[in-house]
Design a protein around this motif. Structure first.
Motif, PDB file in Angstrom:
ATOM      1  N   GLU A  60       0.831  -1.206   0.000  1.00 44.55           N
ATOM      2  CA  GLU A  60       0.000   0.000   0.000  1.00 44.55           C
ATOM      3  C   GLU A  60       0.865   1.255   0.000  1.00 44.55           C
ATOM      4  OE1 GLU A  60      -3.329   2.280   2.736  1.00 44.55           O
ATOM      5  OE2 GLU A  60      -2.894   0.180   3.155  1.00 44.55           O
ATOM      6  N   LEU A  61       1.918   1.244   0.792  1.00 39.14           N
ATOM      7  CA  LEU A  61       2.830   2.387   0.852  1.00 39.14           C
ATOM      8  C   LEU A  61       3.509   2.613  -0.493  1.00 39.14           C
ATOM      9  CD1 LEU A  61       4.079   4.556   2.673  1.00 39.14           C
ATOM     10  CD2 LEU A  61       5.792   2.878   3.370  1.00 39.14           C
ATOM     11  N   GLU A  62       3.926   1.522  -1.135  1.00 31.50           N
ATOM     12  CA  GLU A  62       4.555   1.635  -2.444  1.00 31.50           C
ATOM     13  C   GLU A  62       3.575   2.158  -3.492  1.00 31.50           C
ATOM     14  OE1 GLU A  62       7.430  -0.847  -5.484  1.00 31.50           O
ATOM     15  OE2 GLU A  62       6.804  -1.766  -3.598  1.00 31.50           O
ATOM     16  N   ASP A  63       2.342   1.704  -3.450  1.00 34.06           N
ATOM     17  CA  ASP A  63       1.320   2.196  -4.379  1.00 34.06           C
ATOM     18  C   ASP A  63       1.094   3.698  -4.193  1.00 34.06           C
ATOM     19  OD1 ASP A  63       0.976  -0.307  -5.486  1.00 34.06           O
ATOM     20  OD2 ASP A  63      -0.850  -0.760  -4.339  1.00 34.06           O
ATOM     21  N   LEU A  64       1.025   4.130  -2.939  1.00 37.13           N
ATOM     22  CA  LEU A  64       0.847   5.565  -2.660  1.00 37.13           C
ATOM     23  C   LEU A  64       2.044   6.378  -3.144  1.00 37.13           C
ATOM     24  CD1 LEU A  64      -0.710   5.411   0.911  1.00 37.13           C
ATOM     25  CD2 LEU A  64      -1.837   6.201  -1.177  1.00 37.13           C
ATOM     26  N   LEU A  65       3.237   5.833  -2.940  1.00 39.13           N
ATOM     27  CA  LEU A  65       4.445   6.522  -3.397  1.00 39.13           C
ATOM     28  C   LEU A  65       4.437   6.662  -4.917  1.00 39.13           C
ATOM     29  CD1 LEU A  65       7.243   7.772  -2.848  1.00 39.13           C
ATOM     30  CD2 LEU A  65       8.177   5.452  -3.007  1.00 39.13           C
ATOM     31  N   LYS A  66       4.102   5.590  -5.607  1.00 40.87           N
ATOM     32  CA  LYS A  66       4.071   5.636  -7.070  1.00 40.87           C
ATOM     33  C   LYS A  66       3.033   6.636  -7.577  1.00 40.87           C
ATOM     34  CE  LYS A  66       5.852   1.008  -7.917  1.00 40.87           C
ATOM     35  NZ  LYS A  66       5.556  -0.349  -8.366  1.00 40.87           N
ATOM     36  N   LYS A  67       1.877   6.671  -6.943  1.00 45.62           N
ATOM     37  CA  LYS A  67       0.832   7.620  -7.337  1.00 45.62           C
ATOM     38  C   LYS A  67       1.303   9.059  -7.103  1.00 45.62           C
ATOM     39  CE  LYS A  67      -4.003   8.754  -6.605  1.00 45.62           C
ATOM     40  NZ  LYS A  67      -4.106  10.054  -6.050  1.00 45.62           N
ATOM     41  N   THR A  68       1.918   9.296  -5.964  1.00 48.97           N
ATOM     42  CA  THR A  68       2.409  10.638  -5.654  1.00 48.97           C
ATOM     43  C   THR A  68       3.533  11.028  -6.609  1.00 48.97           C
ATOM     44  OG1 THR A  68       1.811  10.293  -3.335  1.00 48.97           O
ATOM     45  CG2 THR A  68       3.283  12.130  -3.816  1.00 48.97           C
TER      46      THR A  68
ATOM     47  N   ASP B  74       2.051  12.155  -9.743  1.00 49.62           N
ATOM     48  CA  ASP B  74       1.491  13.501  -9.584  1.00 49.62           C
ATOM     49  C   ASP B  74       2.577  14.578  -9.711  1.00 49.62           C
ATOM     50  OD1 ASP B  74      -1.011  12.390  -9.177  1.00 49.62           O
ATOM     51  OD2 ASP B  74      -0.942  12.598  -6.982  1.00 49.62           O
TER      52      ASP B  74
END
Length: 79
Positions: A9-17, A20
């Motif tokens: 989940e943390l990696e997914d959030l990092l990739k999304k950010t 952005d």
């Protein structure tokens, strides 16, 4: 499994950010490489908020990865 799910989940959030911020999360970049690129593009206010949040995560013993992320953030601020 909980730790792996949290890291995913943390990696997914990092990739999304990163996306952005215009950073391409390519397969050749690991988590910490993406983190380093991201903090280079962030404004000082956002970096300060992240630092405070990481310090909270460390105090709550949520995992070593948060300490590593904080270390990189602090190194980037010194540079």
């Amino acid at each position: 499994m909980k730790g792996k799910a949290l890291m995913d989940e943390l990696e997914d959030l990092l990739k999304k950010t990163c996306s952005d911020y215009g950073i391409a999360p390519t397969p050749s970049k690991d988590f910490m490489q993406l983190w380093e690129e991201l903090i280079e593009k962030m404004d000082p206010g956002t970096k300060r908020l992240l630092q405070l949040r990481l310090e909270e995560d460390i105090a709550e013993k949520r995992g070593i990865v948060f300490q590593q992320m904080l270390d990189i953030l602090q190194r980037e601020e010194i540079a």
